[in-house]
Design an enzyme around this catalytic site. Sequence first.
Site, short mmCIF file in Angstrom:
data_model
loop_
_atom_site.label_atom_id
_atom_site.label_comp_id
_atom_site.label_asym_id
_atom_site.label_seq_id
_atom_site.Cartn_x
_atom_site.Cartn_y
_atom_site.Cartn_z
N CYS A 147 -15.23 28.10 -65.66
CA CYS A 147 -13.86 27.65 -65.92
C CYS A 147 -13.01 28.85 -66.38
O CYS A 147 -13.41 29.56 -67.31
CB CYS A 147 -13.85 26.58 -67.00
SG CYS A 147 -12.21 26.19 -67.60
N GLU A 163 26.04 13.77 -37.69
CA GLU A 163 25.46 13.06 -38.84
C GLU A 163 24.11 13.67 -39.20
O GLU A 163 23.49 14.33 -38.36
CB GLU A 163 25.33 11.57 -38.51
CG GLU A 163 24.41 11.29 -37.35
CD GLU A 163 24.72 9.99 -36.60
OE1 GLU A 163 25.88 9.72 -36.28
OE2 GLU A 163 23.74 9.27 -36.33
N CYS A 219 -12.79 21.80 -73.25
CA CYS A 219 -11.98 22.88 -72.67
C CYS A 219 -10.54 22.74 -73.16
O CYS A 219 -9.90 21.72 -72.94
CB CYS A 219 -12.03 22.79 -71.15
SG CYS A 219 -10.88 23.88 -70.31
N LYS A 278 20.17 14.14 -39.76
CA LYS A 278 18.99 13.58 -39.14
C LYS A 278 18.04 13.18 -40.27
O LYS A 278 17.60 14.02 -41.05
CB LYS A 278 18.32 14.62 -38.26
CG LYS A 278 17.11 14.11 -37.53
CD LYS A 278 16.65 15.14 -36.51
CE LYS A 278 15.61 14.58 -35.58
NZ LYS A 278 14.35 14.27 -36.25
N ASP A 319 14.69 12.15 -42.01
CA ASP A 319 13.29 12.38 -41.72
C ASP A 319 12.48 11.21 -42.26
O ASP A 319 11.97 11.24 -43.37
CB ASP A 319 12.84 13.70 -42.36
CG ASP A 319 11.54 14.19 -41.76
OD1 ASP A 319 11.08 13.58 -40.78
OD2 ASP A 319 10.99 15.17 -42.27
N CYS A 328 -14.06 21.72 -64.19
CA CYS A 328 -14.69 22.19 -65.39
C CYS A 328 -15.18 20.93 -66.10
O CYS A 328 -14.41 20.00 -66.32
CB CYS A 328 -13.66 22.92 -66.27
SG CYS A 328 -14.17 23.06 -67.98
N LYS A 355 18.15 21.62 -35.53
CA LYS A 355 17.18 21.79 -36.62
C LYS A 355 17.65 22.86 -37.59
O LYS A 355 17.98 23.97 -37.16
CB LYS A 355 15.81 22.17 -36.04
CG LYS A 355 15.12 21.02 -35.32
CD LYS A 355 14.84 19.87 -36.27
CE LYS A 355 14.02 18.77 -35.66
NZ LYS A 355 12.61 19.01 -35.57
N TYR A 410 21.82 4.12 -37.27
CA TYR A 410 22.54 5.14 -36.51
C TYR A 410 22.65 4.85 -35.02
O TYR A 410 23.13 5.67 -34.27
CB TYR A 410 21.90 6.51 -36.70
CG TYR A 410 20.40 6.51 -36.47
CD1 TYR A 410 19.86 6.23 -35.21
CD2 TYR A 410 19.53 6.76 -37.52
CE1 TYR A 410 18.51 6.20 -35.01
CE2 TYR A 410 18.15 6.74 -37.32
CZ TYR A 410 17.66 6.46 -36.07
OH TYR A 410 16.30 6.43 -35.87
N CYS A 452 -12.05 28.07 -70.38
CA CYS A 452 -13.05 28.00 -71.44
C CYS A 452 -14.36 28.69 -71.08
O CYS A 452 -15.26 28.80 -71.90
CB CYS A 452 -13.32 26.55 -71.83
SG CYS A 452 -14.22 25.63 -70.58
S1 IVH Z 1 19.86 8.97 -32.70
C1 IVH Z 1 18.90 8.02 -28.41
N1 IVH Z 1 20.50 9.61 -35.17
O1 IVH Z 1 15.14 11.31 -34.96
C2 IVH Z 1 18.92 8.77 -29.64
N2 IVH Z 1 18.22 9.63 -34.55
O2 IVH Z 1 13.82 13.13 -33.08
C3 IVH Z 1 18.32 8.01 -30.74
N3 IVH Z 1 16.69 10.18 -36.36
O3 IVH Z 1 13.65 8.87 -32.92
C4 IVH Z 1 18.28 8.72 -31.99
N4 IVH Z 1 18.22 10.44 -37.92
O4 IVH Z 1 13.95 8.35 -35.41
C5 IVH Z 1 19.52 9.45 -34.28
N5 IVH Z 1 21.18 10.13 -37.33
C6 IVH Z 1 20.21 9.95 -36.43
C7 IVH Z 1 18.86 10.12 -36.77
C8 IVH Z 1 17.88 9.97 -35.79
C9 IVH Z 1 16.93 10.46 -37.65
C10 IVH Z 1 15.35 10.18 -35.76
C11 IVH Z 1 15.07 9.01 -34.86
C12 IVH Z 1 14.68 9.59 -33.53
C13 IVH Z 1 14.26 10.96 -33.92
C14 IVH Z 1 14.37 11.90 -32.76
#
Ligand code: IVH
Length: 687
Positions: free
Chosen positions: A414, A119, A437, A121, A123, A432, A320, A232, A417
């Site tokens: 500037c 799935e 301007c 991740k 941010d 400026c 990553k 998640y 101008c």
């Molecule tokens: S599982 C025990 N699933 O990433 C594992 N984490 O770098 C718990 N995060 O602290 C995390 N998307 O805040 C999981 N699909 C996802 C996620 C996810 C974002 C974050 C989460 C975690 C951090 C770890």
Amino acid sequence: MPEKKEAPAEIKREVERLVKEINYHNYRYYVLDSPVITDEEYDRLYRRLKQLEEKYGYILPESPTGRVGAAPSEKFAKVRHTAPMLSLDNAFSHDELREFDKRIKRLLGRGEDIEYTVEPKYDGLAMELTYEGGFLARASTRGDGFEGEDVTRNIRTIMAVPLKIEDGGAVPEVIDLRGEVYMDLEEFKKLNRSREEAGEPAFANPRNAAAGSVRQLDPAITASRKLFIAFYGMGAAKGVEFKSHSEFMDWLRSKRFPVPAVFEKARGIERVLEAVEKIENMRERFRFETDGAVIKVDDAGLQQRLGSKTREPRWAIAYKFTAHQASTKIMDIRGSVGRTGVITPYAVFEPVRIGGVTVGKSTLHNWDEIKRKDIRIGDTVVVERAGDVIPHVLMVIREKRTGREKEVHVPARCPVCGGEVVREEGEVAVRCVSLSCPAQVQERIIHFAGRNGMDIEGLGEKNVELLYTKGLIKNFEDIYRLKMDDFLALPRFARKSATNMVNAIERSKTPTLARFLYSLGIPHVGEYAARLLAKNFPELEDLYHVPAEKLLRIKHLGDKIAGAISAFFKDEKNIKTMEALKSYGLRMENPDFTEKKTEKWKEKLPLEGMTFVITGMLPVPRKEAEDMIEARGGHASSAISGSTDYLVAGEKPGSKLDKARQLGVKTISYEELLELAKVRPDTPSLF
Ligand code: IVH
């Protein structure tokens, strides 16, 4: 309050039906993104429910009306997580993922392929939501993994969060659900745009914006930020058990919890790699920011056997994505001039493809940043373009220096101008100051005529540009000189559209004083500061030649804003502009004026006479914290010394912390700063 009479049975039934129905429509709208009724129909249901609740006092805990309206709090209470919230190990290549798979097989003593889930991740900000007896009881931040902060009232305002677990099937006695709170990328852009318009500092990225919004003491502000969540995982639970992660995710979905946008099962690591790649290819189209994919062992029994290390589970890993970066050479560094005259440097480089798009220039944010990163003309640099975020220069590759690179300096004049530039003390921005301007004029007029300013319909970017290039407008007063014939002579106008424009201009002649002041585009003066001025000064003319000291007596007005206002009203050219506007029939009304007495101005500001230095990462952008300090009479400095009163330490504090100890300077947290500053969370941001 008068005692409310018990609601009759049929009213109760109607309330229950309305709550169910509205919650269902929220789910359709916020979770599935596919509403089945119109906004009007929704509003009608909502109003009816609200009316019945108010009349009979019969309010269900999961009622949608209970999401907003909680009063601001002083600070967040601490919450201990029943099971610690772990983090994830990272993999940066396919080979590292293969290693992960090997390790798992070795630990389990198994030869055959493992079933994994993949799935995105998210941010954002990790969050734990505890449901007791099926109802949302508590929401807390991750904190240090063991103990977080109680942000329940803020999380309740997230419309996609169910306040109650849907009936039917397994409803656990207690369950800790985990998910990521994030800001939709469109929302993020919109928020930053409006912050910039109001002269407020923009958030660096959606993650910071989400974090800043969740950590608001006033839930009304969180509610206005339109956050989302994706679930998640789970922590402790009583009364329910899942055989696998995918079974748990199915359960979440069936209970209307929003889950990650992509969820794949994959047997064997090679299939995992395919799924990871698929997500990576989709990432530009997601409405959220993602920097990787999370791979988990699906089977709960195997997860348990694998267990966890101190900080991370052995059964999951984050892959990553390769960041969107490329290297190129800087050909030139120039300055562009914005509405308020701020000269922002940008780099022009040899065009380079990043993430499928050719990029030829990027902002360098400000002149300090150039110095800090030591960026020179001729340098080879790494440029990053992540998602929809505008490209930026990450760093200089020093090894490629030839010695012929040219340093750049803050411009003395500037670039457009040739006028004088100033740099206010303690400020990174260079401006400026010439009102005429040409680069600023168009932007200024667009702002002046904009929705929150004089609100002249039709006088947007395109028409301002057209009128400007035809020499018809070069300042605000020119707008009011425009005649029917001027428009008719332009290519884009017919009689009807010309009439509309003339009428719209005529209609704009009676703004409130607050609106008018905002539309002038005085540096740092957003809608809030304009309103403060209008509350304290009955007439526009009272502001002419106003000394900064007098403005400083207004509560909430810091010296930076006061200085800018005073400088603006000292300038004879500006006075002439305002007088000219009046001569064309502009009349400001001031319904905001309240401060009939001046005594209030004399009250001392909470941080008056105190000097602060900030180190580490705060929950809000540093500039915002500094502005807040200044607005409350304090002084925010960047260097620590014996005359520093407080060091405000955030996460990952730098060497200033040691220095503070040596000097005996008191160190406080951001929360303590807010307390000292008596920040009333119901006042919107001041800048
Ligand atoms: S599982 C025990 N699933 O990433 C594992 N984490 O770098 C718990 N995060 O602290 C995390 N998307 O805040 C999981 N699909 C996802 C996620 C996810 C974002 C974050 C989460 C975690 C951090 C770890």
